[in-house]
Design a protein around this motif. Sequence first.
Motif, mmCIF file in Angstrom:
data_model
loop_
_atom_site.group_PDB
_atom_site.id
_atom_site.type_symbol
_atom_site.label_atom_id
_atom_site.label_comp_id
_atom_site.label_asym_id
_atom_site.label_seq_id
_atom_site.Cartn_x
_atom_site.Cartn_y
_atom_site.Cartn_z
ATOM 1 N N MET A 93 30.770 19.079 -24.360
ATOM 2 C CA MET A 93 31.230 18.096 -25.338
ATOM 3 C C MET A 93 30.368 18.066 -26.589
ATOM 4 O O MET A 93 30.845 17.693 -27.663
ATOM 5 C CB MET A 93 31.238 16.702 -24.711
ATOM 6 C CG MET A 93 32.221 16.554 -23.578
ATOM 7 S SD MET A 93 32.199 14.908 -22.845
ATOM 8 C CE MET A 93 30.597 14.900 -22.041
ATOM 9 N N PHE A 94 29.090 18.421 -26.470
ATOM 10 C CA PHE A 94 28.154 18.270 -27.574
ATOM 11 C C PHE A 94 27.408 19.570 -27.857
ATOM 12 O O PHE A 94 26.214 19.574 -28.114
ATOM 13 C CB PHE A 94 27.163 17.146 -27.282
ATOM 14 C CG PHE A 94 27.797 15.805 -27.115
ATOM 15 C CD1 PHE A 94 28.179 15.065 -28.219
ATOM 16 C CD2 PHE A 94 28.043 15.295 -25.853
ATOM 17 C CE1 PHE A 94 28.784 13.829 -28.064
ATOM 18 C CE2 PHE A 94 28.638 14.051 -25.687
ATOM 19 C CZ PHE A 94 29.024 13.319 -26.797
ATOM 20 N N GLY A 95 28.115 20.679 -27.815
ATOM 21 C CA GLY A 95 27.493 21.974 -28.068
ATOM 22 C C GLY A 95 26.889 22.085 -29.456
ATOM 23 O O GLY A 95 25.943 22.840 -29.669
ATOM 24 N N TRP A 96 27.409 21.314 -30.419
ATOM 25 C CA TRP A 96 26.899 21.338 -31.784
ATOM 26 C C TRP A 96 25.429 20.950 -31.857
ATOM 27 O O TRP A 96 24.732 21.316 -32.799
ATOM 28 C CB TRP A 96 27.720 20.400 -32.672
ATOM 29 C CG TRP A 96 27.675 18.968 -32.240
ATOM 30 C CD1 TRP A 96 28.547 18.342 -31.401
ATOM 31 C CD2 TRP A 96 26.706 17.987 -32.600
ATOM 32 N NE1 TRP A 96 28.178 17.037 -31.207
ATOM 33 C CE2 TRP A 96 27.046 16.786 -31.940
ATOM 34 C CE3 TRP A 96 25.587 17.996 -33.417
ATOM 35 C CZ2 TRP A 96 26.303 15.621 -32.075
ATOM 36 C CZ3 TRP A 96 24.840 16.831 -33.552
ATOM 37 C CH2 TRP A 96 25.213 15.660 -32.879
ATOM 38 N N VAL A 97 24.934 20.219 -30.840
ATOM 39 C CA VAL A 97 23.540 19.757 -30.825
ATOM 40 C C VAL A 97 22.579 20.944 -30.798
ATOM 41 O O VAL A 97 21.458 20.848 -31.290
ATOM 42 C CB VAL A 97 23.303 18.833 -29.600
ATOM 43 C CG1 VAL A 97 21.841 18.530 -29.409
ATOM 44 C CG2 VAL A 97 24.106 17.562 -29.757
ATOM 45 N N SER A 98 23.013 22.065 -30.245
ATOM 46 C CA SER A 98 22.114 23.202 -30.150
ATOM 47 C C SER A 98 21.679 23.698 -31.527
ATOM 48 O O SER A 98 20.575 24.220 -31.675
ATOM 49 C CB SER A 98 22.745 24.330 -29.340
ATOM 50 O OG SER A 98 23.921 24.772 -29.962
ATOM 51 N N GLY A 99 22.496 23.538 -32.550
ATOM 52 C CA GLY A 99 22.134 23.987 -33.907
ATOM 53 C C GLY A 99 20.859 23.345 -34.425
ATOM 54 O O GLY A 99 19.890 24.045 -34.737
ATOM 55 N N PRO A 100 20.793 22.011 -34.533
ATOM 56 C CA PRO A 100 19.565 21.378 -35.010
ATOM 57 C C PRO A 100 18.368 21.616 -34.088
ATOM 58 O O PRO A 100 17.241 21.780 -34.558
ATOM 59 C CB PRO A 100 19.922 19.887 -35.060
ATOM 60 C CG PRO A 100 21.400 19.840 -35.126
ATOM 61 C CD PRO A 100 21.891 21.057 -34.390
ATOM 62 N N ALA A 101 18.596 21.650 -32.788
ATOM 63 C CA ALA A 101 17.478 21.882 -31.865
ATOM 64 C C ALA A 101 16.941 23.295 -32.012
ATOM 65 O O ALA A 101 15.726 23.516 -31.990
ATOM 66 C CB ALA A 101 17.912 21.619 -30.429
ATOM 67 N N LEU A 102 17.828 24.264 -32.160
ATOM 68 C CA LEU A 102 17.383 25.650 -32.319
ATOM 69 C C LEU A 102 16.687 25.887 -33.656
ATOM 70 O O LEU A 102 15.871 26.797 -33.785
ATOM 71 C CB LEU A 102 18.552 26.606 -32.135
ATOM 72 C CG LEU A 102 19.056 26.696 -30.702
ATOM 73 C CD1 LEU A 102 20.316 27.545 -30.627
ATOM 74 C CD2 LEU A 102 17.983 27.228 -29.771
ATOM 75 N N LYS A 103 16.976 25.052 -34.645
ATOM 76 C CA LYS A 103 16.246 25.136 -35.923
ATOM 77 C C LYS A 103 14.762 24.879 -35.684
ATOM 78 O O LYS A 103 13.906 25.562 -36.237
ATOM 79 C CB LYS A 103 16.819 24.140 -36.924
ATOM 80 C CG LYS A 103 16.151 24.198 -38.260
ATOM 81 C CD LYS A 103 16.765 23.226 -39.246
ATOM 82 C CE LYS A 103 16.015 23.362 -40.559
ATOM 83 N NZ LYS A 103 15.767 22.096 -41.186
ATOM 84 N N THR A 104 14.450 23.927 -34.822
ATOM 85 C CA THR A 104 13.063 23.643 -34.473
ATOM 86 C C THR A 104 12.429 24.844 -33.781
ATOM 87 O O THR A 104 11.282 25.197 -34.060
ATOM 88 C CB THR A 104 12.994 22.407 -33.548
ATOM 89 O OG1 THR A 104 13.574 21.303 -34.227
ATOM 90 C CG2 THR A 104 11.572 22.081 -33.159
#
Length: 130
Positions: A93-104
């Motif tokens: 449901m919230f796969g988009w969260v990986s983008g900001p986390a992977l930026k870190t």
Amino acid sequence: MPTDRPIDGVDQTDVLLGSTAVGRRENLLSFIGADLVAARWKQWRIYFTDVHPTGIGPQRQPGMFSASAPMAGYPKIYNIEMDPHEDLIVAAMFGWVSGPALKTVDEYMATLKRYPNPPPPNITQFRSGG
């Protein structure tokens, strides 16, 4: 201040002294030894390695029976604010969260070029104190 590694410079004094309940850090990387196993961004935690805690700490054995095997490109995502025990994987449901986390993670990996991590201690080679 140390000069052999980058310092993030995020001042958490207000949280530590109790003048605010919210810190100024949005992300945090989690390691087991030298292995990056998870990233936190805001209320989300993303695991890149499957870690099964036991009564004596995480089990990390090599091979096909490993309790901490890489997850073949499909990380586990939890909303730790709503699910602090991390029981419900919400990656679908919230796969988009990986983008900001992977930026870190990318920012951390970039620092390794200039400031490589020190080698882990070898606790199996004993030396005398003299």
